[in-house]
Design a protein around this motif. Sequence first.
Motif, PDB file in Angstrom:
ATOM      1  N   SER A  25      -2.042   0.599 -19.640  1.00 34.75           N
ATOM      2  CA  SER A  25      -0.696   0.035 -19.658  1.00 34.75           C
ATOM      3  C   SER A  25       0.099   0.546 -18.470  1.00 34.75           C
ATOM      4  N   TYR A  26       0.857  -0.349 -17.831  1.00 34.61           N
ATOM      5  CA  TYR A  26       1.719   0.034 -16.720  1.00 34.61           C
ATOM      6  C   TYR A  26       3.162   0.210 -17.160  1.00 34.61           C
ATOM      7  N   ALA A  27       3.424   0.114 -18.450  1.00 35.88           N
ATOM      8  CA  ALA A  27       4.772   0.343 -18.961  1.00 35.88           C
ATOM      9  C   ALA A  27       5.107   1.827 -18.817  1.00 35.88           C
ATOM     10  N   ALA A  28       6.389   2.150 -18.655  1.00 30.47           N
ATOM     11  CA  ALA A  28       6.811   3.549 -18.518  1.00 30.47           C
ATOM     12  C   ALA A  28       6.310   4.367 -19.702  1.00 30.47           C
ATOM     13  N   VAL A  29       6.404   3.803 -20.892  1.00 35.41           N
ATOM     14  CA  VAL A  29       5.812   4.386 -22.096  1.00 35.41           C
ATOM     15  C   VAL A  29       4.684   3.430 -22.475  1.00 35.41           C
ATOM     16  N   TYR A 124      -3.421   4.783  -7.328  1.00 34.13           N
ATOM     17  CA  TYR A 124      -4.692   5.297  -7.836  1.00 34.13           C
ATOM     18  C   TYR A 124      -4.510   6.615  -8.575  1.00 34.13           C
ATOM     19  N   GLY A 125      -3.274   6.958  -8.906  1.00 30.50           N
ATOM     20  CA  GLY A 125      -3.017   8.165  -9.665  1.00 30.50           C
ATOM     21  C   GLY A 125      -2.508   9.325  -8.833  1.00 30.50           C
ATOM     22  N   ALA A 126      -2.607   9.254  -7.531  1.00 29.67           N
ATOM     23  CA  ALA A 126      -2.141  10.346  -6.676  1.00 29.67           C
ATOM     24  C   ALA A 126      -0.819   9.986  -6.011  1.00 29.67           C
ATOM     25  N   GLY A 127      -0.146   9.004  -6.530  1.00 31.29           N
ATOM     26  CA  GLY A 127       1.109   8.551  -5.950  1.00 31.29           C
ATOM     27  C   GLY A 127       0.962   7.140  -5.420  1.00 31.29           C
ATOM     28  N   VAL A 128       2.047   6.429  -5.413  1.00 34.85           N
ATOM     29  CA  VAL A 128       2.051   5.032  -4.985  1.00 34.85           C
ATOM     30  C   VAL A 128       2.085   4.966  -3.464  1.00 34.85           C
ATOM     31  N   SER A 129       1.365   3.997  -2.907  1.00 37.23           N
ATOM     32  CA  SER A 129       1.414   3.755  -1.467  1.00 37.23           C
ATOM     33  C   SER A 129       1.539   2.257  -1.234  1.00 37.23           C
ATOM     34  N   LEU A 130       2.112   1.903  -0.085  1.00 37.80           N
ATOM     35  CA  LEU A 130       2.250   0.505   0.294  1.00 37.80           C
ATOM     36  C   LEU A 130       1.319   0.217   1.455  1.00 37.80           C
ATOM     37  N   GLU A 131       0.605  -0.894   1.355  1.00 39.64           N
ATOM     38  CA  GLU A 131      -0.234  -1.344   2.459  1.00 39.64           C
ATOM     39  C   GLU A 131       0.517  -2.438   3.194  1.00 39.64           C
ATOM     40  N   LEU A 132       0.753  -2.192   4.475  1.00 42.09           N
ATOM     41  CA  LEU A 132       1.475  -3.135   5.325  1.00 42.09           C
ATOM     42  C   LEU A 132       0.490  -3.812   6.263  1.00 42.09           C
ATOM     43  N   GLY A 133       0.825  -4.992   6.715  1.00 38.64           N
ATOM     44  CA  GLY A 133      -0.015  -5.697   7.673  1.00 38.64           C
ATOM     45  C   GLY A 133       0.431  -7.129   7.783  1.00 38.64           C
ATOM     46  N   GLY A 134      -0.467  -7.952   8.268  1.00 38.56           N
ATOM     47  CA  GLY A 134      -0.159  -9.365   8.416  1.00 38.56           C
ATOM     48  C   GLY A 134      -0.382  -9.821   9.834  1.00 38.56           C
ATOM     49  N   GLN A 135       0.031 -11.025  10.115  1.00 38.69           N
ATOM     50  CA  GLN A 135      -0.163 -11.667  11.411  1.00 38.69           C
ATOM     51  C   GLN A 135       0.282 -10.764  12.560  1.00 38.69           C
ATOM     52  N   LYS A 176      -9.752  15.122 -11.952  1.00 38.61           N
ATOM     53  CA  LYS A 176      -8.640  15.217 -12.895  1.00 38.61           C
ATOM     54  C   LYS A 176      -7.487  16.048 -12.354  1.00 38.61           C
ATOM     55  N   GLY A 177      -7.557  16.406 -11.086  1.00 35.72           N
ATOM     56  CA  GLY A 177      -6.519  17.241 -10.502  1.00 35.72           C
ATOM     57  C   GLY A 177      -5.248  16.470 -10.201  1.00 35.72           C
ATOM     58  N   GLU A 178      -4.164  17.206 -10.044  1.00 35.22           N
ATOM     59  CA  GLU A 178      -2.889  16.603  -9.687  1.00 35.22           C
ATOM     60  C   GLU A 178      -2.632  16.874  -8.221  1.00 35.22           C
ATOM     61  N   VAL A 179      -2.127  15.875  -7.519  1.00 37.40           N
ATOM     62  CA  VAL A 179      -1.841  16.026  -6.105  1.00 37.40           C
ATOM     63  C   VAL A 179      -0.421  15.577  -5.818  1.00 37.40           C
TER      64      VAL A 179
END
Length: 188
Positions: A25-29, A124-135, A176-179
């Motif tokens: 689940s991606y809900a906060a809870v 992926y669990g180690a923090g959110v990242s944004l992938e940028l790109g395009g033309q 299972k580590g935290e980063v």
Amino acid sequence: MDRERILMGVVGRPHGVRGLVRVHSYAAVPEDLTAYGALTDEHGQVWSLRWRGDGIAELRDAAGQPLSGRDAAQAMVNRRLYVARTSLPEPDQDEFYFTDLIGMDVRAQGTDAPLGRVLVVHDYGAGVSLELGGQGHAPLILPFTRACFPVVDVAAGRIEAVLPDEIEVQGDLSDKGEVEVSATGGAS
């Protein structure tokens, strides 16, 4: 891109032989996934969900029939579960749904130079990242932190980025580590 539905969960592997599945689940809870009404998948099928344990759920189709067994549960693996955007609360002023970021133009803070569009939001669990790109833009993945993205204004359609000189990952990189991911340096 479908802005009327928000991805709120993904079906994982079967649990046992009676048609139960793991649901991410991606809900906060996580348990709140059932509070938003009917779920639909990428094929338009309607599902309801009933939690049976920690992360374990029974899925029922639109007719109210549960999955018939392990084979039916296996066929559901990686099925994305969406809720109608109208079922979710409006985000607060400094909050937004990740789906709203997809396709937005990103510019370098201070120079207004285009860096590309948001192609994917990774978590992926180690923090959110944004992938940028395009033309005409080389692919670039940045940690989604205030240090790298000081301005995210969905209403104005504006994201400003500060390219870091260095991205540092600290912590236990085992399974299972935290980063913690931090960006240092860069133009500011």
